[in-house]
Write a protein that holds these residues in place. Structure first.
Motif, PDB file in Angstrom:
ATOM      1  N   ALA A  14     -68.449  36.988  29.267  1.00 35.03           N
ATOM      2  CA  ALA A  14     -69.139  37.073  27.981  1.00 35.03           C
ATOM      3  C   ALA A  14     -69.931  38.365  27.844  1.00 35.03           C
ATOM      4  O   ALA A  14     -70.743  38.490  26.945  1.00 35.03           O
ATOM      5  N   ARG A  15     -69.697  39.303  28.731  1.00 34.73           N
ATOM      6  CA  ARG A  15     -70.350  40.605  28.679  1.00 34.73           C
ATOM      7  C   ARG A  15     -71.868  40.496  28.889  1.00 34.73           C
ATOM      8  O   ARG A  15     -72.668  40.860  28.033  1.00 34.73           O
ATOM      9  N   TYR A  16     -72.246  39.945  30.028  1.00 33.83           N
ATOM     10  CA  TYR A  16     -73.647  39.890  30.435  1.00 33.83           C
ATOM     11  C   TYR A  16     -73.761  40.572  31.795  1.00 33.83           C
ATOM     12  O   TYR A  16     -72.929  40.357  32.674  1.00 33.83           O
ATOM     13  N   PHE A  17     -74.782  41.391  31.960  1.00 35.88           N
ATOM     14  CA  PHE A  17     -75.012  42.011  33.251  1.00 35.88           C
ATOM     15  C   PHE A  17     -75.639  41.000  34.195  1.00 35.88           C
ATOM     16  O   PHE A  17     -76.555  40.270  33.819  1.00 35.88           O
ATOM     17  N   GLU A  18     -75.137  40.956  35.417  1.00 37.85           N
ATOM     18  CA  GLU A  18     -75.616  39.998  36.408  1.00 37.85           C
ATOM     19  C   GLU A  18     -76.922  40.504  37.028  1.00 37.85           C
ATOM     20  O   GLU A  18     -76.947  41.576  37.638  1.00 37.85           O
ATOM     21  N   PRO A  19     -78.046  39.770  36.865  1.00 39.62           N
ATOM     22  CA  PRO A  19     -79.322  40.220  37.441  1.00 39.62           C
ATOM     23  C   PRO A  19     -79.236  40.382  38.949  1.00 39.62           C
ATOM     24  O   PRO A  19     -78.626  39.577  39.649  1.00 39.62           O
ATOM     25  N   GLY A  20     -79.862  41.431  39.436  1.00 38.62           N
ATOM     26  CA  GLY A  20     -79.902  41.677  40.870  1.00 38.62           C
ATOM     27  C   GLY A  20     -78.778  42.534  41.392  1.00 38.62           C
ATOM     28  O   GLY A  20     -78.827  42.986  42.540  1.00 38.62           O
ATOM     29  N   ASN A  21     -77.747  42.776  40.569  1.00 38.47           N
ATOM     30  CA  ASN A  21     -76.637  43.606  41.012  1.00 38.47           C
ATOM     31  C   ASN A  21     -76.994  45.089  40.898  1.00 38.47           C
ATOM     32  O   ASN A  21     -77.852  45.472  40.105  1.00 38.47           O
ATOM     33  N   PRO A  22     -76.338  45.953  41.676  1.00 39.23           N
ATOM     34  CA  PRO A  22     -76.631  47.389  41.607  1.00 39.23           C
ATOM     35  C   PRO A  22     -76.338  47.961  40.222  1.00 39.23           C
ATOM     36  O   PRO A  22     -75.432  47.516  39.529  1.00 39.23           O
ATOM     37  N   THR A  23     -77.128  48.939  39.826  1.00 40.25           N
ATOM     38  CA  THR A  23     -76.914  49.626  38.549  1.00 40.25           C
ATOM     39  C   THR A  23     -76.151  50.926  38.723  1.00 40.25           C
ATOM     40  O   THR A  23     -75.711  51.520  37.746  1.00 40.25           O
ATOM     41  N   GLY A  24     -75.994  51.354  39.962  1.00 42.25           N
ATOM     42  CA  GLY A  24     -75.383  52.644  40.220  1.00 42.25           C
ATOM     43  C   GLY A  24     -76.405  53.677  40.639  1.00 42.25           C
ATOM     44  O   GLY A  24     -76.053  54.761  41.083  1.00 42.25           O
ATOM     45  N   LEU A  25     -77.705  53.356  40.498  1.00 42.14           N
ATOM     46  CA  LEU A  25     -78.794  54.221  40.952  1.00 42.14           C
ATOM     47  C   LEU A  25     -79.401  53.609  42.216  1.00 42.14           C
ATOM     48  O   LEU A  25     -79.683  52.406  42.255  1.00 42.14           O
ATOM     49  N   THR A  26     -79.602  54.416  43.221  1.00 43.48           N
ATOM     50  CA  THR A  26     -80.084  53.934  44.516  1.00 43.48           C
ATOM     51  C   THR A  26     -81.417  53.211  44.388  1.00 43.48           C
ATOM     52  O   THR A  26     -82.372  53.754  43.826  1.00 43.48           O
ATOM     53  N   GLY A  27     -81.465  51.985  44.888  1.00 47.49           N
ATOM     54  CA  GLY A  27     -82.700  51.210  44.889  1.00 47.49           C
ATOM     55  C   GLY A  27     -83.064  50.567  43.573  1.00 47.49           C
ATOM     56  O   GLY A  27     -84.094  49.909  43.474  1.00 47.49           O
ATOM     57  N   LEU A  28     -82.215  50.721  42.556  1.00 45.09           N
ATOM     58  CA  LEU A  28     -82.502  50.156  41.230  1.00 45.09           C
ATOM     59  C   LEU A  28     -81.460  49.091  40.917  1.00 45.09           C
ATOM     60  O   LEU A  28     -80.260  49.383  40.877  1.00 45.09           O
ATOM     61  N   TYR A  29     -81.932  47.871  40.683  1.00 44.84           N
ATOM     62  CA  TYR A  29     -81.029  46.749  40.455  1.00 44.84           C
ATOM     63  C   TYR A  29     -81.184  46.209  39.039  1.00 44.84           C
ATOM     64  O   TYR A  29     -82.213  46.417  38.384  1.00 44.84           O
ATOM     65  N   THR A  30     -80.180  45.518  38.575  1.00 42.40           N
ATOM     66  CA  THR A  30     -80.167  44.997  37.213  1.00 42.40           C
ATOM     67  C   THR A  30     -81.337  44.042  36.994  1.00 42.40           C
ATOM     68  O   THR A  30     -81.525  43.090  37.747  1.00 42.40           O
ATOM     69  N   HIS A  31     -82.100  44.313  35.957  1.00 41.49           N
ATOM     70  CA  HIS A  31     -83.301  43.518  35.648  1.00 41.49           C
ATOM     71  C   HIS A  31     -82.897  42.174  35.061  1.00 41.49           C
ATOM     72  O   HIS A  31     -81.947  42.075  34.282  1.00 41.49           O
ATOM     73  N   SER A  32     -83.640  41.122  35.431  1.00 41.53           N
ATOM     74  CA  SER A  32     -83.304  39.778  34.955  1.00 41.53           C
ATOM     75  C   SER A  32     -83.764  39.533  33.520  1.00 41.53           C
ATOM     76  O   SER A  32     -83.123  38.796  32.781  1.00 41.53           O
ATOM     77  N   SER A  33     -84.880  40.134  33.109  1.00 43.57           N
ATOM     78  CA  SER A  33     -85.398  39.926  31.749  1.00 43.57           C
ATOM     79  C   SER A  33     -86.075  41.208  31.259  1.00 43.57           C
ATOM     80  O   SER A  33     -87.301  41.248  31.126  1.00 43.57           O
ATOM     81  N   PRO A  34     -85.297  42.241  30.978  1.00 41.41           N
ATOM     82  CA  PRO A  34     -85.900  43.522  30.574  1.00 41.41           C
ATOM     83  C   PRO A  34     -86.566  43.475  29.208  1.00 41.41           C
ATOM     84  O   PRO A  34     -87.565  44.157  28.977  1.00 41.41           O
ATOM     85  N   ARG A  35     -86.058  42.659  28.296  1.00 40.31           N
ATOM     86  CA  ARG A  35     -86.614  42.635  26.937  1.00 40.31           C
ATOM     87  C   ARG A  35     -88.050  42.120  26.940  1.00 40.31           C
ATOM     88  O   ARG A  35     -88.959  42.763  26.403  1.00 40.31           O
ATOM     89  N   SER A  36     -88.270  40.953  27.534  1.00 45.37           N
ATOM     90  CA  SER A  36     -89.624  40.383  27.550  1.00 45.37           C
ATOM     91  C   SER A  36     -90.569  41.247  28.374  1.00 45.37           C
ATOM     92  O   SER A  36     -91.759  41.364  28.046  1.00 45.37           O
ATOM     93  N   SER A  37     -90.056  41.868  29.443  1.00 42.49           N
ATOM     94  CA  SER A  37     -90.900  42.742  30.259  1.00 42.49           C
ATOM     95  C   SER A  37     -91.360  43.954  29.456  1.00 42.49           C
ATOM     96  O   SER A  37     -92.536  44.334  29.507  1.00 42.49           O
TER      97      SER A  37
END
Length: 245
Positions: A14-37
């Motif tokens: 359904a085209r959702y990014f999986e939280p906690g997975n790598p983004t491609g940048l070292t040490g930076l992982y997919t955020h679980s709730s970026p909008r509310s943050s």
């Protein structure tokens, strides 16, 4: 470019990014709730920078940028967000005492605290860190010593000193609150925010917002709106001015 940086992130059908997975940048992982943050960080930033004098150039620039980015984030509403917000508000209203201070009266040891900022209500959630059971210390449970196995006789049943030992209360807290996670934004919504803000991945934008919030306190303590103690010499900055030909 941003799509390339996310090649390592797994994407659901359904085209959702999986939280906690790598983004491609070292040490930076997919955020679980970026909008509310982001909404919380921007709201807090506007609240703090509002203490600066209205004539402060720093206040004017920070307010303009923060309000612009906040409007972009607010416009991208995840599917089912309104229904979730209504259910979440009902939970808070039914259990107000559990959201006034940090509490662990939730499933899985989650802590939650109700925060009001900028006229909006936020629930600050903290998930427990995973710990290796091999390094866990004694939890303070009382040692009852040796216990006789088998059925108790009539005399032992009538002994009041042993009543507390055999009638223990459960250690678990009853009626724990079940907090429903916030709906995630679709991958297209995340990429739309990233494109409009133009400051990299949304996880990088969250980091920038956190840094800006910390910087506001530093700038306020330094009273940047006041004049310099030592005025610069006349013409010191003329060399760096942009002049049209």
């Amino acid at each position: 470019m941003r799509r390339t940086l996310r090649l390592l992130a797994e994407v659901k059908p359904a085209r959702y990014f999986e939280p906690g997975n790598p983004t491609g940048l070292t040490g930076l992982y997919t955020h679980s709730s970026p909008r509310s943050s982001l909404l919380f960080l921007y709201s807090r930033t506007l609240e703090k920078v509002g203490k600066f004098p209205e004539s402060s150039l720093y206040r004017k620039s920070v307010e303009a940028q923060t309000k612009h980015r906040m409007a972009i984030v607010e416009a991208c509403e995840p599917p089912g967000y309104k229904e979730w917000a209504a259910r979440a508000q009902k939970v808070v209203e039914e259990n107000p005492e559990d959201f006034n201070l940090a509490t662990s009266n939730m499933e899985g040891g989650v802590r939650a605290m109700r925060v009001v900022s900028g006229g909006s209500v936020f629930i600050h959630r903290t998930d427990p860190r995973e710990r290796d059971v091999r390094y866990q210390e004694w939890d303070g449970e009382h040692d009852d010593g040796l216990v006789v196995e088998g059925l108790r006789g009539a005399e032992e049943r009538e002994d009041p000193s042993l009543e507390e030992m055999y009638d223990r209360k459960p250690l678990e807290i009853p009626n724990k609150i079940k907090w429903e996670p916030e709906p995630q934004m679709t991958a297209d919504q995340v990429e739309e925010i990233e494109t409009k803000i133009g400051a990299g991945l949304i996880e990088e934008v969250v980091q920038m917002a956190e840094s800006e919030l910390r910087l506001v306190d530093i700038m306020y303590e330094a009273k940047v709106w006041e004049n310099l103690e030592e005025q610069p010499p006349a013409g010191q900055w003329e060399y760096f001015e942009r002049k049209s030909t």
